[in-house]
Design an enzyme around this catalytic site. Structure first.
Site, PDB file in Angstrom:
ATOM      1  N   LYS A 169       0.758  -1.270   0.154  1.00  0.00           N
ATOM      2  CA  LYS A 169       0.083  -0.146  -0.246  1.00  0.00           C
ATOM      3  C   LYS A 169       0.566   1.621   0.253  1.00  0.00           C
ATOM      4  O   LYS A 169       0.987   2.028  -0.890  1.00  0.00           O
ATOM      5  CB  LYS A 169      -1.015   0.008   0.853  1.00  0.00           C
ATOM      6  CG  LYS A 169      -1.634   1.327   1.871  1.00  0.00           C
ATOM      7  CD  LYS A 169      -2.284   1.464   2.298  1.00  0.00           C
ATOM      8  CE  LYS A 169      -1.717   1.457   4.415  1.00  0.00           C
ATOM      9  NZ  LYS A 169      -1.805   2.639   4.531  1.00  0.00           N
ATOM     10  N   ASN A 170       1.825   1.235   1.007  1.00  0.00           N
ATOM     11  CA  ASN A 170       2.611   2.365   0.893  1.00  0.00           C
ATOM     12  C   ASN A 170       3.661   2.617   0.072  1.00  0.00           C
ATOM     13  O   ASN A 170       3.970   3.728  -0.306  1.00  0.00           O
ATOM     14  CB  ASN A 170       3.076   2.658   2.532  1.00  0.00           C
ATOM     15  CG  ASN A 170       1.774   2.530   4.143  1.00  0.00           C
ATOM     16  OD1 ASN A 170       0.842   3.438   3.643  1.00  0.00           O
ATOM     17  ND2 ASN A 170       2.338   2.470   4.781  1.00  0.00           N
ATOM     18  N   ARG A 207      -4.410  10.905   4.968  1.00  0.00           N
ATOM     19  CA  ARG A 207      -3.535  11.702   4.750  1.00  0.00           C
ATOM     20  C   ARG A 207      -2.551  11.494   3.515  1.00  0.00           C
ATOM     21  O   ARG A 207      -1.632  12.492   3.522  1.00  0.00           O
ATOM     22  CB  ARG A 207      -3.268  11.538   5.755  1.00  0.00           C
ATOM     23  CG  ARG A 207      -3.351  10.922   7.667  1.00  0.00           C
ATOM     24  CD  ARG A 207      -2.191  10.922   8.592  1.00  0.00           C
ATOM     25  NE  ARG A 207      -1.592  11.706   8.007  1.00  0.00           N
ATOM     26  CZ  ARG A 207      -1.598  12.973   8.933  1.00  0.00           C
ATOM     27  NH1 ARG A 207      -2.818  13.722   9.405  1.00  0.00           N
ATOM     28  NH2 ARG A 207      -0.727  13.923   9.197  1.00  0.00           N
ATOM     29  N   CYS A 263      -5.182  12.391  13.705  1.00  0.00           N
ATOM     30  CA  CYS A 263      -5.614  11.316  13.107  1.00  0.00           C
ATOM     31  C   CYS A 263      -5.169  10.376  14.501  1.00  0.00           C
ATOM     32  O   CYS A 263      -4.868  10.006  15.681  1.00  0.00           O
ATOM     33  CB  CYS A 263      -5.333  10.421  12.332  1.00  0.00           C
ATOM     34  SG  CYS A 263      -3.851   9.340  11.841  1.00  0.00           S
ATOM     35  N   ARG A 284       0.651  13.965  13.813  1.00  0.00           N
ATOM     36  CA  ARG A 284       1.115  13.997  12.754  1.00  0.00           C
ATOM     37  C   ARG A 284       0.971  15.362  11.558  1.00  0.00           C
ATOM     38  O   ARG A 284       0.569  15.920  10.403  1.00  0.00           O
ATOM     39  CB  ARG A 284      -0.239  13.106  11.882  1.00  0.00           C
ATOM     40  CG  ARG A 284       0.571  11.354  12.616  1.00  0.00           C
ATOM     41  CD  ARG A 284      -0.449  10.735  11.363  1.00  0.00           C
ATOM     42  NE  ARG A 284       0.487  10.200  10.677  1.00  0.00           N
ATOM     43  CZ  ARG A 284      -0.062   8.856   9.695  1.00  0.00           C
ATOM     44  NH1 ARG A 284      -1.347   8.772   9.980  1.00  0.00           N
ATOM     45  NH2 ARG A 284       0.759   8.605   8.699  1.00  0.00           N
ATOM     46  N   ASP A 335       4.432  20.277   8.538  1.00  0.00           N
ATOM     47  CA  ASP A 335       5.556  20.752   8.423  1.00  0.00           C
ATOM     48  C   ASP A 335       6.558  20.046   8.004  1.00  0.00           C
ATOM     49  O   ASP A 335       7.160  21.529   7.074  1.00  0.00           O
ATOM     50  CB  ASP A 335       6.041  21.652  10.041  1.00  0.00           C
ATOM     51  CG  ASP A 335       6.721  20.356  10.657  1.00  0.00           C
ATOM     52  OD1 ASP A 335       6.051  19.094  11.624  1.00  0.00           O
ATOM     53  OD2 ASP A 335       7.531  20.352  11.273  1.00  0.00           O
ATOM     54  N   GLN A 336       8.137  19.250   7.648  1.00  0.00           N
ATOM     55  CA  GLN A 336       8.832  19.515   7.101  1.00  0.00           C
ATOM     56  C   GLN A 336       8.408  19.296   5.690  1.00  0.00           C
ATOM     57  O   GLN A 336       9.362  19.647   4.985  1.00  0.00           O
ATOM     58  CB  GLN A 336       8.855  17.599   7.726  1.00  0.00           C
ATOM     59  CG  GLN A 336       9.659  17.655   9.364  1.00  0.00           C
ATOM     60  CD  GLN A 336      10.773  18.517   9.163  1.00  0.00           C
ATOM     61  OE1 GLN A 336      11.697  18.664   8.567  1.00  0.00           O
ATOM     62  NE2 GLN A 336       9.914  19.800  10.413  1.00  0.00           N
ATOM     63  N   ASP A 358       4.544   0.014  12.317  1.00  0.00           N
ATOM     64  CA  ASP A 358       3.238   0.104  11.842  1.00  0.00           C
ATOM     65  C   ASP A 358       3.023  -1.985  11.582  1.00  0.00           C
ATOM     66  O   ASP A 358       1.792  -2.803  11.198  1.00  0.00           O
ATOM     67  CB  ASP A 358       3.473  -0.299   9.657  1.00  0.00           C
ATOM     68  CG  ASP A 358       2.940   0.683   9.568  1.00  0.00           C
ATOM     69  OD1 ASP A 358       2.241   2.009  10.280  1.00  0.00           O
ATOM     70  OD2 ASP A 358       3.451   1.904   8.756  1.00  0.00           O
ATOM     71  N   ARG A 360      -9.023  -0.983   4.527  1.00  0.00           N
ATOM     72  CA  ARG A 360      -8.039   0.309   3.911  1.00  0.00           C
ATOM     73  C   ARG A 360      -5.962  -0.168   3.758  1.00  0.00           C
ATOM     74  O   ARG A 360      -5.818   0.352   2.447  1.00  0.00           O
ATOM     75  CB  ARG A 360      -7.333   1.655   4.773  1.00  0.00           C
ATOM     76  CG  ARG A 360      -9.091   2.512   4.987  1.00  0.00           C
ATOM     77  CD  ARG A 360      -8.298   3.828   5.734  1.00  0.00           C
ATOM     78  NE  ARG A 360      -7.495   3.973   6.093  1.00  0.00           N
ATOM     79  CZ  ARG A 360      -7.064   5.847   6.306  1.00  0.00           C
ATOM     80  NH1 ARG A 360      -7.724   5.306   6.925  1.00  0.00           N
ATOM     81  NH2 ARG A 360      -5.745   6.087   5.756  1.00  0.00           N
TER      82      ARG A 360
HETATM   83  N1  EPU Z   1       5.960  14.497  11.324  1.00  0.00           N
HETATM   84  C1  EPU Z   1       6.247  15.801  11.981  1.00  0.00           C
HETATM   85  N2  EPU Z   1       5.840  16.548  10.986  1.00  0.00           N
HETATM   86  C2  EPU Z   1       6.204  16.039   9.880  1.00  0.00           C
HETATM   87  C3  EPU Z   1       5.686  14.893   9.118  1.00  0.00           C
HETATM   88  C4  EPU Z   1       6.171  13.769  10.387  1.00  0.00           C
HETATM   89  O1  EPU Z   1       6.848  15.740  13.156  1.00  0.00           O
HETATM   90  O2  EPU Z   1       6.525  17.193   8.648  1.00  0.00           O
HETATM   91  C5  EPU Z   1       5.727  13.507  12.642  1.00  0.00           C
HETATM   92  C6  EPU Z   1       5.038  12.288  12.529  1.00  0.00           C
HETATM   93  O3  EPU Z   1       4.008  13.269  13.160  1.00  0.00           O
HETATM   94  C7  EPU Z   1       5.062  10.848  13.141  1.00  0.00           C
HETATM   95  C8  EPU Z   1       6.682  11.231  12.906  1.00  0.00           C
HETATM   96  O4  EPU Z   1       7.247  12.352  11.962  1.00  0.00           O
HETATM   97  O5  EPU Z   1       5.604  11.566  14.638  1.00  0.00           O
HETATM   98  C9  EPU Z   1       7.101   9.915  11.239  1.00  0.00           C
HETATM   99  O6  EPU Z   1       6.044  10.418  10.278  1.00  0.00           O
HETATM  100  P1  EPU Z   1       6.289   9.829   9.134  1.00  0.00           P
HETATM  101  O7  EPU Z   1       6.361  11.434   8.291  1.00  0.00           O
HETATM  102  O8  EPU Z   1       7.493   9.374   8.583  1.00  0.00           O
HETATM  103  O9  EPU Z   1       4.914   9.115   8.432  1.00  0.00           O
HETATM  104  P2  EPU Z   1       4.021   9.596   7.147  1.00  0.00           P
HETATM  105  O10 EPU Z   1       4.947   9.508   6.455  1.00  0.00           O
HETATM  106  O11 EPU Z   1       2.493  10.285   7.466  1.00  0.00           O
HETATM  107  C10 EPU Z   1       4.105   6.882   6.612  1.00  0.00           C
HETATM  108  C11 EPU Z   1       3.223   5.678   6.433  1.00  0.00           C
HETATM  109  C12 EPU Z   1       3.061   5.009   8.153  1.00  0.00           C
HETATM  110  C13 EPU Z   1       3.564   4.733   8.517  1.00  0.00           C
HETATM  111  C14 EPU Z   1       4.743   5.498   8.908  1.00  0.00           C
HETATM  112  C15 EPU Z   1       5.810   5.193   9.525  1.00  0.00           C
HETATM  113  C16 EPU Z   1       2.510   5.464   4.218  1.00  0.00           C
HETATM  114  C17 EPU Z   1       1.000   6.859   3.113  1.00  0.00           C
HETATM  115  N3  EPU Z   1       2.249   6.232   5.096  1.00  0.00           N
HETATM  116  O12 EPU Z   1       3.376   7.726   7.091  1.00  0.00           O
HETATM  117  O13 EPU Z   1       1.507   4.187   7.583  1.00  0.00           O
HETATM  118  O14 EPU Z   1       3.058   4.227  10.240  1.00  0.00           O
HETATM  119  O15 EPU Z   1       5.163   6.479   7.879  1.00  0.00           O
HETATM  120  O16 EPU Z   1       6.615   4.179   8.745  1.00  0.00           O
HETATM  121  O17 EPU Z   1       3.758   6.221   3.860  1.00  0.00           O
HETATM  122  C18 EPU Z   1       0.084   2.779   8.076  1.00  0.00           C
HETATM  123  O18 EPU Z   1       0.114   2.120   7.113  1.00  0.00           O
HETATM  124  O19 EPU Z   1      -0.444   1.847   8.869  1.00  0.00           O
HETATM  125  C19 EPU Z   1       1.099   3.210   8.804  1.00  0.00           C
HETATM  126  C20 EPU Z   1       0.135   4.373   9.279  1.00  0.00           C
END
Ligand code: EPU
Length: 417
Positions: free
Chosen positions: A22-23, A93, A117, A122, A125-126, A305, A397
């Site tokens: 999925k990801n 998201r 969520c 989440r 900002d980055q 995950d 999902r």
């Molecule tokens: N974060 C920030 N600022 C940002 C981005 C992230 O503070 O701008 C924080 C987040 O709040 C979190 C941490 O950084 O505490 C890591 O978040 P990340 O951005 O890596 O997560 P994501 O990209 O939103 C993806 C997967 C998630 C998976 C995470 C971590 C996708 C579509 N989603 O989310 O998948 O848990 O990486 O590996 O790739 C799932 O499949 O169940 C799922 C939630």
């Protein structure tokens, strides 16, 4: 709302294939925004999230069609809208992934700001900080990110923390920039590497994907390509835990064990017997798991995950395990539901103290997010008696026909519409 009914206590046995990730599929679909030529994805999982992102792409101007061999062809001849509306972003998201490619291709994007969520705040900002460094002008208006840019200019950026979709968004933004972009502290997840491979097939020039420093030499335009999405390491892991937790013997084929080493190490520590091939893993479960400690961290560390699913397994261990969640601040919602099945789990800040019990009892339980749902299904497979997991739309999902795969392994599980 559909639910899953599970009659526990069957040792799962047999062989099942893993589905495409999925990801990795979500960013792969979004990358089609970067070119007017067709991007053909040979395999996509049939998942609610894939349908949601396809819908969003169609709104933005994509034409999606099926090739005779079953592959999906996505073509965005022209971007017709620049907006990712709140109703789609709030259901998924990952929709924010369109921000980088929309800006890179058209210089304009309006994307709803995702809220928090079930697993944490989440923020994005980055993503925004990186896009600004590339030259985007970004404001937040009425809950929307409104961004404009002329052609991005390559730059050096260091992310404050490791973010998977943040790295993907910025990589997709930088491929069409003028000059070289360096992303330091980049995510090393296999899904990031898969996206880089796809972008390279489209003509992008990327070095270092899979390391913490990704270097992207911008090109004036990208073309179409054909791409095969990597296997879903989290689905594979979930199926292996299903073997382990039932004391069964499960082999997952079409898998990528090289992306699973942190999980495989923990399964072995918990007493599972593993055999690992190039593209398959066999897991024979212990009579009773041994306790072990788990700390989630970005790849190649133990994946957040898989935290919930492994908690279900360790909840049956012969002793105390500590599970520490470092990625999301609120990802223990399954613990209370597992306790309703007889588990003894206490939450202490970011750590779950899991005192193993000899068995779970079937109970009605409620899924709160995708991976939490999977952990409840796993507990139900091992439990004495009947478990009903409600709100399985969370599960749908991210798991393709999970109950069918579990049935193929002998599980007594059925969907109640
Ligand atoms: N974060 C920030 N600022 C940002 C981005 C992230 O503070 O701008 C924080 C987040 O709040 C979190 C941490 O950084 O505490 C890591 O978040 P990340 O951005 O890596 O997560 P994501 O990209 O939103 C993806 C997967 C998630 C998976 C995470 C971590 C996708 C579509 N989603 O989310 O998948 O848990 O990486 O590996 O790739 C799932 O499949 O169940 C799922 C939630």
């Amino acid at each position: 709302m559909a639910s899953l009914e599970i009659e526990g206590g069957v040792r799962l046995k047999g062989q099942v294939p893993s589905s495409p990730a999925k990801n990795a599929a979500l960013p792969a679909l979004v990358a089609s925004l970067l070119t007017a030529e067709p991007v053909v994805l040979e395999n996509l999982p049939a998942l609610a999230d894939v349908r949601t992102i396809s819908q969003l792409l169609e709104r933005l101007g994509a034409e999606l069609s099926q090739e005779p061999d079953g592959a999906t062809r996505v073509q965005v001849r022209q971007v017709k809208s620049h907006e990712a509306p709140y109703e789609l972003v709030s259901t998924m998201r990952a929709s924010v992934l369109v921000l980088g490619p929309l800006l890179a291709r058209t210089g304009l994007a309006r994307v709803a700001l995702p809220g928090g969520c079930a697993i944490g705040l989440r923020p994005i900002d980055q993503h925004l900080k990186g896009l600004k460094r590339l030259g985007a002008d970004i404001g937040i208006q009425n809950g929307y990110v409104e961004a404009r840019s002329s052609r991005f200019k390559g730059c050096r950026m260091t992310l404050d923390l490791v973010t998977v979709t943040g790295t993907e968004n910025l990589m997709m933004a930088a491929v069409l920039a003028e000059g070289t972009t360096v992303i330091e502290n980049a995510a090393r997840e296999p899904e990031v590497v898969d996206l880089a491979r796809l972008l390279e097939a489209m003509g992008a020039r990327i070095e270092g994907a899979g390391t913490e420093r990704i270097e992207i030499l911008g090109v004036p335009e990208l073309g179409g390509c054909r791409h095969r999405v990597i296997p879903d390491r989290i689905e594979t892991g979930t199926l292996l835990v299903a073997g382990a937790i039932t004391g069964g013997d499960v082999t997952v084929t079409n898998a990528a064990p090289r992306n699973l080493s942190a999980l495989l190490a923990k399964l072995e520590e918990a007493g599972a017997l593993l055999e690992v091939g190039e593209d398959w893993v066999r897991c024979r479960g212990p009579e009773r798991p041994s306790p072990t400690d788990v700390i989630t961290s970005p790849f190649p560390g133990f994946p957040t995950d898989m935290q919930a699913q492994v908690m279900s397994l360790l909840g049956l261990a012969d002793g105390l395990s500590r599970i520490t969640e470092t990625i999301f601040e609120n990802r223990f919602m399954h613990a209370a539901e597992l306790n309703r099945m007889g588990a003894r789990i206490e939450i202490d800040g970011a750590t779950a103290l899991v005192q193993g019990v000899s068995h779970y009892q079937g109970a009605p339980v409620m899924a709160t997010d995708l991976r939490a749902s999977a952990s409840l299904v796993l507990a139900g497979l091992a439990a004495k008696g009947r478990t009903e997991v409600s709100r399985v739309y969370h599960l749908d999902r991210g798991y393709e026909r999970l109950e069918a795969k579990l049935q193929a392994l002998g599980a007594r599980i059925r969907r109640i519409p």
